[in-house]
Design an enzyme around this catalytic site. Structure first.
Site, PDB file in Angstrom:
ATOM      1  N   LEU A  79       0.547   5.771  49.535  1.00  0.00           N
ATOM      2  CA  LEU A  79       1.863   5.364  50.001  1.00  0.00           C
ATOM      3  C   LEU A  79       1.913   5.355  51.525  1.00  0.00           C
ATOM      4  O   LEU A  79       1.493   6.304  52.181  1.00  0.00           O
ATOM      5  CB  LEU A  79       2.930   6.332  49.466  1.00  0.00           C
ATOM      6  CG  LEU A  79       3.143   6.388  47.958  1.00  0.00           C
ATOM      7  CD1 LEU A  79       4.135   7.496  47.623  1.00  0.00           C
ATOM      8  CD2 LEU A  79       3.651   5.058  47.431  1.00  0.00           C
TER       9      LEU A  79
ATOM     10  N   GLY B 223      -2.291   6.433  44.557  1.00  0.00           N
ATOM     11  CA  GLY B 223      -3.624   6.240  44.011  1.00  0.00           C
ATOM     12  C   GLY B 223      -4.603   5.737  45.061  1.00  0.00           C
ATOM     13  O   GLY B 223      -4.729   6.289  46.154  1.00  0.00           O
ATOM     14  N   PHE B 224      -5.295   4.646  44.721  1.00  0.00           N
ATOM     15  CA  PHE B 224      -6.328   4.117  45.612  1.00  0.00           C
ATOM     16  C   PHE B 224      -5.736   3.417  46.841  1.00  0.00           C
ATOM     17  O   PHE B 224      -6.450   3.121  47.788  1.00  0.00           O
ATOM     18  CB  PHE B 224      -7.232   3.151  44.842  1.00  0.00           C
ATOM     19  CG  PHE B 224      -7.941   3.802  43.690  1.00  0.00           C
ATOM     20  CD1 PHE B 224      -8.866   4.804  43.907  1.00  0.00           C
ATOM     21  CD2 PHE B 224      -7.669   3.424  42.388  1.00  0.00           C
ATOM     22  CE1 PHE B 224      -9.518   5.422  42.853  1.00  0.00           C
ATOM     23  CE2 PHE B 224      -8.311   4.030  41.318  1.00  0.00           C
ATOM     24  CZ  PHE B 224      -9.242   5.037  41.556  1.00  0.00           C
ATOM     25  N   THR B 225      -4.425   3.168  46.820  1.00  0.00           N
ATOM     26  CA  THR B 225      -3.730   2.611  47.985  1.00  0.00           C
ATOM     27  C   THR B 225      -2.575   3.549  48.322  1.00  0.00           C
ATOM     28  O   THR B 225      -1.446   3.350  47.880  1.00  0.00           O
ATOM     29  CB  THR B 225      -3.198   1.189  47.703  1.00  0.00           C
ATOM     30  OG1 THR B 225      -2.396   1.211  46.515  1.00  0.00           O
ATOM     31  CG2 THR B 225      -4.345   0.226  47.497  1.00  0.00           C
TER      32      THR B 225
ATOM     33  N   PRO C 180       1.083   9.081  41.456  1.00  0.00           N
ATOM     34  CA  PRO C 180       2.383   9.420  42.050  1.00  0.00           C
ATOM     35  C   PRO C 180       2.375   9.331  43.565  1.00  0.00           C
ATOM     36  O   PRO C 180       3.435   9.234  44.184  1.00  0.00           O
ATOM     37  CB  PRO C 180       2.619  10.868  41.583  1.00  0.00           C
ATOM     38  CG  PRO C 180       1.236  11.409  41.354  1.00  0.00           C
ATOM     39  CD  PRO C 180       0.449  10.250  40.816  1.00  0.00           C
TER      40      PRO C 180
ATOM     41  N   TYR D  26     -13.514   9.891  32.176  1.00  0.00           N
ATOM     42  CA  TYR D  26     -13.618  10.297  33.568  1.00  0.00           C
ATOM     43  C   TYR D  26     -15.020  10.864  33.779  1.00  0.00           C
ATOM     44  O   TYR D  26     -15.351  11.927  33.286  1.00  0.00           O
ATOM     45  CB  TYR D  26     -12.577  11.363  33.912  1.00  0.00           C
ATOM     46  CG  TYR D  26     -11.147  10.895  33.897  1.00  0.00           C
ATOM     47  CD1 TYR D  26     -10.823   9.541  33.961  1.00  0.00           C
ATOM     48  CD2 TYR D  26     -10.099  11.801  33.819  1.00  0.00           C
ATOM     49  CE1 TYR D  26      -9.505   9.117  33.947  1.00  0.00           C
ATOM     50  CE2 TYR D  26      -8.775  11.390  33.812  1.00  0.00           C
ATOM     51  CZ  TYR D  26      -8.487  10.052  33.878  1.00  0.00           C
ATOM     52  OH  TYR D  26      -7.169   9.636  33.860  1.00  0.00           O
TER      53      TYR D  26
END
Length: 287
Positions: free
Chosen positions: A220, A216-218, A213, A64
């Protein structure tokens, strides 16, 4: 403080108890998890707030940044609280363009472990997850790379081992080499391909750490989720996290954020009670 943290704790071994509500440090790096953060002081503040709130489970990796996040963790928290458990990952290297490149050769994995130790200023890593090839068939043998980590465990450089982006078959293969205490896979309210593995981990007292959860990058996006959240006077993100904690007794959460306010909002999600009708609606999202 950890005993009072919403969500409670999970004991995976005699020397390994973690809060089910953890903190994922990935977002402390720059855009694309690459380079330094815009505000290093804010990143330090988030880590210190996480510990102050009672979180004893921090998820990180030397890739990271690369390196940046582990250096910030050391700056913010070293010397570490006695009950803090840092879970790291090996199995990838970053290219100069920020690309994510597999790095699963045994000697490279051993070097990555030593780099994590050095940057975190630790003599032994609490948990090291082997990051496998995401998007793979889940049938590739992990005997050689996982065996290399098991060797370092015998040498005392690693206390416990885990897997990331692993299939059930790969978990079985790994367990024949050394005990596995955690599986870290993509799982959330809308992405539930791992339902059977979540249940297996619960049966075998293995922590299942759902990464991304909240998508992420898309992120919910669900009208059902939004409506349930409105009825409960909570944010959709809080409802999604609360659903995950209820999904399995060995589910652990590692949502990431670079904001103290957002961190507190995530922690509050563990106190959210989902009524039966809400659970039924949420379950249907991933059906």
């Amino acid at each position: 403080m950890a005993g009072s943290l919403p969500g409670g704790t999970l004991t995976l071994a005699d020397d390994l108890t973690i809060t089910r509500m953890g903190y994922g440090a990935m977002q402390l790096a720059g855009p694309g998890v690459f380079g330094p953060p815009k505000d290093r002081d804010a990143a330090v503040a988030v880590l210190r707030e996480a510990v102050e709130q009672g979180i004893t489970h921090i998820d990180t990796s030397d890739f990271y940044g690369p390196f940046v996040v582990n250096e910030i963790i050391k700056e913010a928290l070293h010397p570490y609280p006695a009950d803090l458990r840092i879970v790291t990952k090996v199995g990838a290297r970053r290219g100069p363009d920020g690309s994510w490149n597999h790095a699963l050769e045994p000697e490279d994995l051993k070097a990555q472990v030593r780099e994590n130790l050095q940057r975190l200023a630790l003599d032994t890593l609490d948990v090291v997850n082997l990051r496998l090839a995401e998007g793979g068939a889940g049938e590739e043998s992990l005997a050689e790379p996982f065996g290399a980590l098991a060797e370092l465990q015998r040498e005392g450089l690693i206390r416990h081992l885990g897997l990331s982006a692993a299939s059930g078959a790969q978990l079985t293969e790994a367990q024949a080499i050394a005990p596995v205490v955690t599986v870290q896979n993509l799982y959330n309210l809308a992405n539930r391909q791992d339902d059977a593995l979540v249940d297996r981990c619960a049966a075998e007292n293995i922590a299942y750490a759902a990464f991304f959860p909240l998508g992420g990058f898309t992120p919910l996006q669900s009208e059902t989720l939004t409506n349930v959240a409105a009825r409960l006077d909570a944010s959709p993100q809080q409802v999604a996290l609360a659903w995950l904690l209820r999904r399995s007794p060995t589910m652990v959460l590692i949502p990431g954020t670079s904001s103290v306010a957002h961190l507190r909002e995530n922690i509050a999600a563990a106190s959210l009670v989902l009524p039966a009708d809400a659970i039924e609606e949420l379950d249907a999202i991933g059906a």
